[in-house]
Design a protein around this motif. Structure first.
Motif, PDB file in Angstrom:
ATOM      1  N   ARG A 108       0.854  -1.195   0.000  1.00  0.00           N
ATOM      2  CA  ARG A 108       0.000   0.000   0.000  1.00  0.00           C
ATOM      3  C   ARG A 108       0.887   1.240   0.000  1.00  0.00           C
ATOM      4  O   ARG A 108       1.621   1.484   0.956  1.00  0.00           O
ATOM      5  CB  ARG A 108      -0.921   0.011   1.220  1.00  0.00           C
ATOM      6  N   GLY A 109       0.825   2.013  -1.057  1.00  0.00           N
ATOM      7  CA  GLY A 109       1.623   3.232  -1.138  1.00  0.00           C
ATOM      8  C   GLY A 109       1.167   4.260  -0.120  1.00  0.00           C
ATOM      9  O   GLY A 109      -0.032   4.398   0.153  1.00  0.00           O
ATOM     10  N   ASN A 110       2.119   5.000   0.442  1.00  0.00           N
ATOM     11  CA  ASN A 110       1.793   6.009   1.451  1.00  0.00           C
ATOM     12  C   ASN A 110       1.333   7.325   0.839  1.00  0.00           C
ATOM     13  O   ASN A 110       0.784   8.177   1.536  1.00  0.00           O
ATOM     14  CB  ASN A 110       3.006   6.267   2.354  1.00  0.00           C
TER      15      ASN A 110
ATOM     16  N   VAL B   4       1.457   5.022  -4.832  1.00  0.00           N
ATOM     17  CA  VAL B   4       0.418   4.105  -5.318  1.00  0.00           C
ATOM     18  C   VAL B   4       0.528   3.931  -6.831  1.00  0.00           C
ATOM     19  O   VAL B   4       0.470   2.814  -7.361  1.00  0.00           O
ATOM     20  CB  VAL B   4      -0.991   4.621  -4.936  1.00  0.00           C
TER      21      VAL B   4
ATOM     22  N   CYS C 288       6.021   2.483   1.208  1.00  0.00           N
ATOM     23  CA  CYS C 288       4.778   1.719   1.162  1.00  0.00           C
ATOM     24  C   CYS C 288       4.665   0.868   2.419  1.00  0.00           C
ATOM     25  O   CYS C 288       5.644   0.669   3.148  1.00  0.00           O
ATOM     26  CB  CYS C 288       4.712   0.844  -0.085  1.00  0.00           C
TER      27      CYS C 288
END
Length: 214
Positions: free
Chosen positions: A104-106, A111, A154
């Motif tokens: 999960r990208g921050n 993303v 991520c």
């Protein structure tokens, strides 16, 4: 609830992470109540009309309070509630490779980069373990990764070979670890094909491992 089986996995006070539901975030919390029927209306669960209808199994107090101080777990399984890990395979500074489809990208940029590299695992570095900070979802690891000259980060939710591994891990050891960790058949096939593992030379070992952890 179905009172034929009232056994629950967790005790009052246990540290857990709970799935938030629609947005699939993991929330750090501690178990506070068993079978919290009062949460049915509060959290919008369907009202039970028969003996087999769903009733929340736990109410958990959030570690960081936002709009509502508690979260209810509708079922006692790993899709809804898990014990918060106390041990980890990797440490800060380890060079790893992770599955971008399961990260999960921050940020929005992170993303986008993860989506673009979905076909290939991405190399990075562990920058945080047991990620539990106010304003962030819970994750087992936070990893940094580079795209050109820029660095992104991520979150990794699960500590298994299907999500993350050491960059220099030996492929056959990864396959054995994946069996022990109950990873998916698709992941087994990925390891065998990507690393060209000749499983005919280790068939007995693989079968023994599969039976041991079945």
């Amino acid at each position: 609830p179905d009172f034929c089986d009232m056994t629950l996995r967790f005790d009052i006070g246990d540290k857990v992470v709970c799935n938030s539901g629609a947005d699939d975030r993991w929330i750090p919390a501690s178990v506070s109540t068993f079978w919290p029927v009062d949460e049915i209306e509060k959290q919008g669960f369907p009202l039970p009309a028969a003996a087999g209808d769903q009733v929340p199994h736990y109410r958990c107090d959030k570690l960081f309070i936002d709009d509502y101080p508690c979260i209810a777990s509708p079922n006692d399984d790993d899709f809804h509630i898990r014990r918060r890990p106390t041990s980890f395979r990797f440490k800060v500074g380890d060079n790893v490779t992770f599955n971008p489809m399961r990260a999960r990208g921050n940020t929005a940029a992170a993303v986008n980069h993860l989506r673009r590299s979905a076909a290939a695992w991405t190399n990075g570095k562990i920058i945080l373990v047991d990620v539990c900070e106010e304003g962030l979802d819970y994750a087992v690891y936070e990893c940094s990764f580079k795209v050109a000259a820029k660095t992104y980060s991520c979150l990794i939710d699960d500590d298994d070979d299907e999500h993350i591994a050491l960059v220099d891990a030996e492929p056959r050891e990864r396959l054995l670890d994946a069996i022990e960790q109950d990873c998916s058949r698709d992941h087994f096939m990925h390891l065998v094909s990507h690393f060209n593992i000749d499983v005919t030379t280790i068939t007995d070992l693989l079968m023994t491992k599969a039976i041991e952890f079945a």
